[in-house]
Write a protein that holds these residues in place. Structure first.
Motif, short mmCIF file in Angstrom:
data_model
loop_
_atom_site.label_atom_id
_atom_site.label_comp_id
_atom_site.label_asym_id
_atom_site.label_seq_id
_atom_site.Cartn_x
_atom_site.Cartn_y
_atom_site.Cartn_z
N THR A 76 0.83 -1.20 0.00
CA THR A 76 0.00 0.00 0.00
C THR A 76 0.87 1.26 0.00
O THR A 76 0.58 2.23 -0.70
CB THR A 76 -0.94 -0.01 1.21
OG1 THR A 76 -1.82 -1.13 1.11
CG2 THR A 76 -1.77 1.26 1.27
N LEU A 79 2.23 1.67 -3.53
CA LEU A 79 1.19 2.18 -4.42
C LEU A 79 0.96 3.67 -4.19
O LEU A 79 0.76 4.44 -5.14
CB LEU A 79 -0.12 1.41 -4.20
CG LEU A 79 -0.21 0.01 -4.82
CD1 LEU A 79 -1.43 -0.72 -4.27
CD2 LEU A 79 -0.28 0.09 -6.34
N SER A 102 -5.56 1.02 -2.45
CA SER A 102 -5.34 -0.42 -2.29
C SER A 102 -6.64 -1.15 -2.00
O SER A 102 -6.87 -2.26 -2.50
CB SER A 102 -4.31 -0.71 -1.20
OG SER A 102 -4.76 -0.31 0.07
N LEU A 124 -0.67 -5.70 -4.72
CA LEU A 124 -1.28 -5.62 -3.40
C LEU A 124 -0.49 -6.35 -2.33
O LEU A 124 -0.86 -6.31 -1.14
CB LEU A 124 -2.71 -6.17 -3.45
CG LEU A 124 -3.69 -5.30 -4.26
CD1 LEU A 124 -4.99 -6.06 -4.53
CD2 LEU A 124 -3.98 -4.00 -3.53
N TYR A 135 -6.38 -7.66 3.70
CA TYR A 135 -7.13 -6.40 3.58
C TYR A 135 -8.40 -6.43 4.41
O TYR A 135 -8.85 -5.38 4.92
CB TYR A 135 -7.39 -6.10 2.10
CG TYR A 135 -6.13 -5.62 1.41
CD1 TYR A 135 -5.75 -4.29 1.49
CD2 TYR A 135 -5.29 -6.51 0.75
CE1 TYR A 135 -4.59 -3.84 0.90
CE2 TYR A 135 -4.10 -6.07 0.16
CZ TYR A 135 -3.76 -4.74 0.24
OH TYR A 135 -2.58 -4.31 -0.33
#
Length: 444
Positions: A76, A79, A102, A124, A135
């Motif tokens: 995350t 990203l 994410s 991810l 997640y």
């Protein structure tokens, strides 16, 4: 009674203005909201019309039972840095929500297969069931601080931090969706579902209403443009409203010089001589400001001449890890007050850099619809952040639109933030980065 600072007055007036222009939207438990922000229109859907619910119940995974959570946090962060660098003008302020991005991609990953699934897993940080659990667990940890997003419109910040995170899938009338996909996103991410005509104005109102509701009106409308070929829009919203553990005193606010891309100019600064965690690494200086509970803000000052968005994931990890280990010491701190609302961000360049450019081609999203033939056509993020002497209000929305494809004592240290810097807001327990900002011109 102390006189409010200019920044406080501006931010308060902004929240009051937004409250006057924002109409509340009713929420349906765990599923969806009323379909327009301003009530049923004569040519639009009535409240509650088009709502679908999965029979699957939300199942929360504990962080301790999701060993890939740390990898998901790392991914995350990476990203977020890619998205931060994707801002159109490298001389302007940039603000993104790594977490929102994410989670939106995690929703998409639940319907991916083949090489598309592999690329999403790589981006991810975890694969398959481990990715879903990671997640799921991170969202569950944040849910301990959930609250009404309308607090963003209050004149005073809440006594306890509010972190509101929400997910939704909006389906076009013509999409035949796999019910197992809806079950998966409901179970893992508490995602609600609405069905509408995504090629029409009424479909746009559905998207707008959800965005307005779940950001407390800080972001008023969806960034997705209606299209007759649109078949699904995945939406994620993140909102934070939190007080500083040690608020800045009103009388400590003063103008100091800040040197940005356009030169040096007086800038309103928050000042304090307090005990904070402080660390240095590779020419960067970093200080950690805790909120009253569960969250913190890291102010990361690069060497002179270094753009804050140029930080590498390794350098950022070194700084945040060092702050984790440091005990508070007396810091003479001066930092700008902020109100950031950059233009909406097209995520396509960041997704390309993350190895996800294939989402715009012929991806394997067969887990969403048995008919296949879906591709990403729009991926957008909007964000807002206000930081003053009392604390922080921030919100972000990430939206991924799918269409039918053509082919299926004296202070020990001093840290004056007088040049472009990096701002990172994170969940303390998990380290999940919620917001990243490259602040180059604080009051512009």
């Amino acid at each position: 009674m102390q006189r409010p600072s200019p920044a406080h007055r501006r931010n308060t007036q902004r929240r009051r203005t937004r409250r006057r222009t924002t109409v509340p939207v009713a929420v349906a438990a765990t599923a969806a909201i009323a379909l327009t922000a301003c009530g049923p229109a004569a040519d639009g859907p009535a409240a509650g019309e088009g709502v679908e619910r999965s029979d699957a119940e939300r199942t929360v995974v504990a962080v301790a039972d999701a060993p890939a959570s740390a990898d998901a946090v790392r991914a995350t962060e990476e990203l977020g840095l890619l998205a931060l660098r994707a801002a159109e003008d490298p001389e302007e302020n940039a603000l993104v929500s790594p977490a929102s991005l994410s989670f939106a991609l995690a929703l998409l990953a639940e319907g991916a297969g083949g090489d598309t699934a592999a690329a999403l897993d790589e981006a991810l940080g975890a694969s398959g069931a481990d990715r879903t659990a990671a997640y799921n667990a991170l969202q569950g940890a944040l849910a301990e601080h959930d609250g009404d997003p309308a607090v963003a419109q209050d004149d005073e910040l809440p006594e306890d931090p509010v972190l509101h995170l929400a997910n939704q899938a909006v389906l076009d009338d013509e999409l035949e969706v796999d019910p197992d996909y809806l079950d998966r996103i409901a179970t893992a991410f508490d995602a609600g579902v609405q069905r509408t005509d995504l090629g029409s104005d009424s479909g746009k109102r559905v998207l707008d209403a959800w965005v307005n509701q779940h950001t407390g009106g800080l972001i008023e409308k969806s960034a997705i443009e209606p299209d007759l070929d649109l078949r699904m829009v995945l939406q994620n919203a993140v909102l934070l409203a939190a007080r500083w553990e040690t608020p800045f005193a009103e009388h400590s606010i003063a103008d100091k010089d800040f040197t940005g891309p356009s030169g040096t100019e007086p800038t309103e600064m928050l000042q304090a001589a307090e005990r904070f965690a402080y660390a240095e690494s590779a020419g960067w200086a970093a200080v950690r400001l805790p909120y009253v509970d569960a969250f913190h803000a890291d102010i990361l000052l690069p060497p002179v001449g270094t753009d804050p968005a140029d930080v590498t994931p390794e350098a950022l990890t070194a700084l945040t890890t060092a702050l984790d280990a440091e005990k508070p010491r007396l810091v003479d701190l001066a930092m700008p007050s902020l109100e950031l609302e950059p233009p909406m961000l097209d995520l396509a360049p960041a997704l390309e850099e993350a190895g996800l450019g294939g989402l715009y081609g012929t991806p394997d999203l067969s887990g969403i619809t048995p008919n296949g033939g879906l591709q990403v056509s729009q991926a957008m993020q909007q964000a807002y952040l206000s930081m003053d002497q009392a604390g922080t209000v921030a919100a972000a929305v990430t939206e991924i639109a799918l269409k039918e494809s053509a082919v299926p004592a004296d202070p020990e240290v001093t840290m004056h933030v007088d040049r472009p810097y990096l701002l990172r807001i994170a969940h303390t327990e998990t380290g999940l980065p919620l917001f990243l900002a490259a602040v180059r011109s604080p009051q512009h």
